[in-house]
Design an enzyme around this catalytic site. Structure first.
Site, PDB file in Angstrom:
ATOM      1  N   HIS A 118     -10.259   0.713  -0.628  1.00 29.29           N
ATOM      2  CA  HIS A 118      -9.954   1.446   0.794  1.00 29.29           C
ATOM      3  C   HIS A 118     -10.998   1.116   1.792  1.00 29.29           C
ATOM      4  O   HIS A 118     -11.392   1.964   1.448  1.00 29.29           O
ATOM      5  CB  HIS A 118      -9.258   3.288   0.276  1.00 29.29           C
ATOM      6  CG  HIS A 118      -8.130   3.358   0.748  1.00 29.29           C
ATOM      7  ND1 HIS A 118      -7.118   3.461  -0.820  1.00 29.29           N
ATOM      8  CD2 HIS A 118      -6.657   4.285   1.425  1.00 29.29           C
ATOM      9  CE1 HIS A 118      -6.254   4.091  -0.654  1.00 29.29           C
ATOM     10  NE2 HIS A 118      -5.571   4.300   0.241  1.00 29.29           N
ATOM     11  N   HIS A 151       0.634  -1.078   0.005  1.00 26.75           N
ATOM     12  CA  HIS A 151      -0.257  -0.395   0.106  1.00 26.75           C
ATOM     13  C   HIS A 151       0.523   1.609   0.438  1.00 26.75           C
ATOM     14  O   HIS A 151       1.356   1.600   0.919  1.00 26.75           O
ATOM     15  CB  HIS A 151      -0.967   0.394   1.312  1.00 26.75           C
ATOM     16  CG  HIS A 151      -1.934   1.209   1.594  1.00 26.75           C
ATOM     17  ND1 HIS A 151      -3.417   1.220   1.444  1.00 26.75           N
ATOM     18  CD2 HIS A 151      -2.040   2.521   1.041  1.00 26.75           C
ATOM     19  CE1 HIS A 151      -3.998   1.683   1.112  1.00 26.75           C
ATOM     20  NE2 HIS A 151      -3.234   2.376   0.860  1.00 26.75           N
ATOM     21  N   ASP A 183       1.859   4.078   3.120  1.00 22.74           N
ATOM     22  CA  ASP A 183       0.961   4.994   2.784  1.00 22.74           C
ATOM     23  C   ASP A 183       1.429   6.103   1.095  1.00 22.74           C
ATOM     24  O   ASP A 183       0.983   6.040   0.051  1.00 22.74           O
ATOM     25  CB  ASP A 183       0.053   5.449   3.732  1.00 22.74           C
ATOM     26  CG  ASP A 183      -1.230   5.384   3.372  1.00 22.74           C
ATOM     27  OD1 ASP A 183      -1.724   4.987   1.717  1.00 22.74           O
ATOM     28  OD2 ASP A 183      -2.293   6.538   3.432  1.00 22.74           O
ATOM     29  N   HIS A 237       1.705   5.271  -2.313  1.00 23.62           N
ATOM     30  CA  HIS A 237       0.513   5.936  -3.445  1.00 23.62           C
ATOM     31  C   HIS A 237       1.870   6.368  -3.566  1.00 23.62           C
ATOM     32  O   HIS A 237       2.921   7.846  -3.173  1.00 23.62           O
ATOM     33  CB  HIS A 237       0.177   7.167  -2.948  1.00 23.62           C
ATOM     34  CG  HIS A 237      -0.966   6.495  -2.135  1.00 23.62           C
ATOM     35  ND1 HIS A 237      -2.670   6.399  -2.879  1.00 23.62           N
ATOM     36  CD2 HIS A 237      -2.085   5.828  -1.604  1.00 23.62           C
ATOM     37  CE1 HIS A 237      -3.664   5.670  -2.316  1.00 23.62           C
ATOM     38  NE2 HIS A 237      -2.825   5.420  -0.775  1.00 23.62           N
ATOM     39  N   HIS A 246      -6.008  -0.173   4.422  1.00 24.43           N
ATOM     40  CA  HIS A 246      -6.253   0.094   6.451  1.00 24.43           C
ATOM     41  C   HIS A 246      -6.769  -1.011   7.092  1.00 24.43           C
ATOM     42  O   HIS A 246      -6.532  -1.746   7.602  1.00 24.43           O
ATOM     43  CB  HIS A 246      -6.437   1.762   6.472  1.00 24.43           C
ATOM     44  CG  HIS A 246      -6.137   2.632   4.988  1.00 24.43           C
ATOM     45  ND1 HIS A 246      -4.923   2.958   5.879  1.00 24.43           N
ATOM     46  CD2 HIS A 246      -5.747   3.885   3.640  1.00 24.43           C
ATOM     47  CE1 HIS A 246      -4.410   3.527   5.280  1.00 24.43           C
ATOM     48  NE2 HIS A 246      -5.332   3.656   4.413  1.00 24.43           N
ATOM     49  N   GLU A 296     -11.652   3.416   7.391  1.00 29.20           N
ATOM     50  CA  GLU A 296     -10.545   4.665   7.361  1.00 29.20           C
ATOM     51  C   GLU A 296     -11.344   5.757   8.087  1.00 29.20           C
ATOM     52  O   GLU A 296     -10.383   5.876   8.999  1.00 29.20           O
ATOM     53  CB  GLU A 296      -8.744   5.248   5.938  1.00 29.20           C
ATOM     54  CG  GLU A 296      -8.170   5.609   6.606  1.00 29.20           C
ATOM     55  CD  GLU A 296      -7.461   6.139   4.802  1.00 29.20           C
ATOM     56  OE1 GLU A 296      -8.097   5.945   4.075  1.00 29.20           O
ATOM     57  OE2 GLU A 296      -6.361   7.282   5.399  1.00 29.20           O
TER      58      GLU A 296
END
Ligand SMILES: [Zn+2]
Length: 346
Positions: A208, A23, A288, A25, A231, A211
């Site tokens: 996702h 995970h 993340d 980005h 998450h 979260e």
């Protein structure tokens, strides 16, 4: 001195572990130097030309107040990710960055529809990122897969285009479709068709959830075919959801520092990831956004050891869980699992 030495040895030990990251980005993991250089080259105004000052605009402070403050940090990276050159370079440099801490395989995600401001087509955007990844993979001896993100707040038509785009690049490095964005206000079921289409094309699905919304959001994501959950922090609110995660071996892609920054948890010491792990639910540790949260997997591992009492053996087990749920074809996945198992002595 003794104490310092122990910590240093642990750091070295964690740094040396072969790693898998699921995970991550792209736009939250851009080197600040690169943003400065690309902005200068492209005549993009930044609030400062001083690298240390620029970091303040790209990284959240440790006492980040909200998800809103967190999301502001993507403005400048996105501004320099609108050309083929910028996208390619940033993807390439991410390979270098993760390889430095012995990541063997990572899946990076981004939303191509946010990179068409200067006229690139969606195809060109994905091609540029794949070019950068392919070059980086060769250069830094790391494997990678690309995940395309649909966005919760966007109309379903745009997200269907993303599913089609992912399908077109399926044999060329795109492995899955994700749903990211405003979870509190836009439910996953609005995008059910997107995931039906992705599944029909043979793509993997991660979503996702849990979260900024509760356990029901996780339950819905599972219903729509998520094989992994981004998450999943709030899954504990419903024991049935926890039971389902365990039964279906759905892995939670946990990002501890990010969860603290976005206020999904108040403190790492209150994070439920250890409880999930102890219950036999598959969890993995991820960053993340490496730049926004100024972090690495080594940092995150150390943090959950210090704050939640994970042991090195448990960290290894989570790395194995991650390897077992990568979105690679079965034979490549098995090869990665064997490699990781052998090296971790598991
Ligand atoms: Zn994320």
């Amino acid at each position: 001195m003794e104490g310092v030495k122990i910590v240093e040895n642990l750091r070295d030990q964690l740094m040396a572990l072969p790693k898998v990251e699921l995970h991550l980005h792209l736009d939250g993991s851009v080197n600040p130097e690169t943003i400065l250089e690309l902005a200068q080259k492209e005549g993009i105004d930044l609030p400062t030309e001083n690298l240390d000052e620029l970091r303040r605009y790209l990284e959240v402070p440790e006492d980040c107040k909200s998800l809103g403050e967190y999301l502001q940090k993507f403005e400048f990276p996105l501004a320099v990710m609108q050309t083929k050159e910028g996208l390619k370079r940033i993807a390439y440099e991410l390979c270098e960055r993760v390889a430095k801490e012995n990541v063997r395989y990572f899946e990076v995600r981004f939303a191509p529809q946010l990179h068409t401001r200067k006229g690139l087509t969606l195809n060109e955007v994905v091609e540029a990122v794949l070019d950068g990844l392919n070059e980086g993979k060769r250069e830094f001896n790391v494997k990678a897969g690309l995940i395309l993100c649909a966005m919760r707040h966007q109309p379903v038509e745009i997200n269907l285009e993303i599913a089609d785009l992912a399908a077109r690049f399926k044999e060329k490095g795109v492995v899955a479709v994700d749903l990211a964005g405003d979870e509190a206000n836009f439910p996953v079921e609005d995008h059910a068709e997107v995931f039906e289409r992705a599944k029909a094309s043979g793509l993997h699905i991660t979503i996702h959830a849990g979260e900024a919304a509760g356990a029901q959001s996780v339950a819905k994501a599972i219903e729509l075919g998520a094989e992994r959950i981004g998450h999943g922090v709030r899954s504990f609110e419903d024991p049935e959801v926890l039971a389902k995660l365990k039964e279906k071996k759905i892995l939670l892609e946990v990002c501890p520092k990010s969860n603290r920054h976005t206020k999904a948890v108040r403190n790492i010491s209150e994070h439920p990831v250890k409880e999930y792990f102890d219950k036999g639910i598959r969890v993995s540790i991820n960053t993340d956004n490496r730049t926004v949260s100024n972090t690495s997997l080594t940092d995150e591992y150390q943090l959950v050891m210090e704050e939640l009492g994970f042991t090195v053996d448990e960290i290894k087990k989570m790395i194995l869980y991650a390897a077992e749920t990568v979105f690679l074809p079965e034979s490549e996945r098995d090869q990665l699992v064997q490699e990781i198992k052998a090296e971790l002595d598991l």
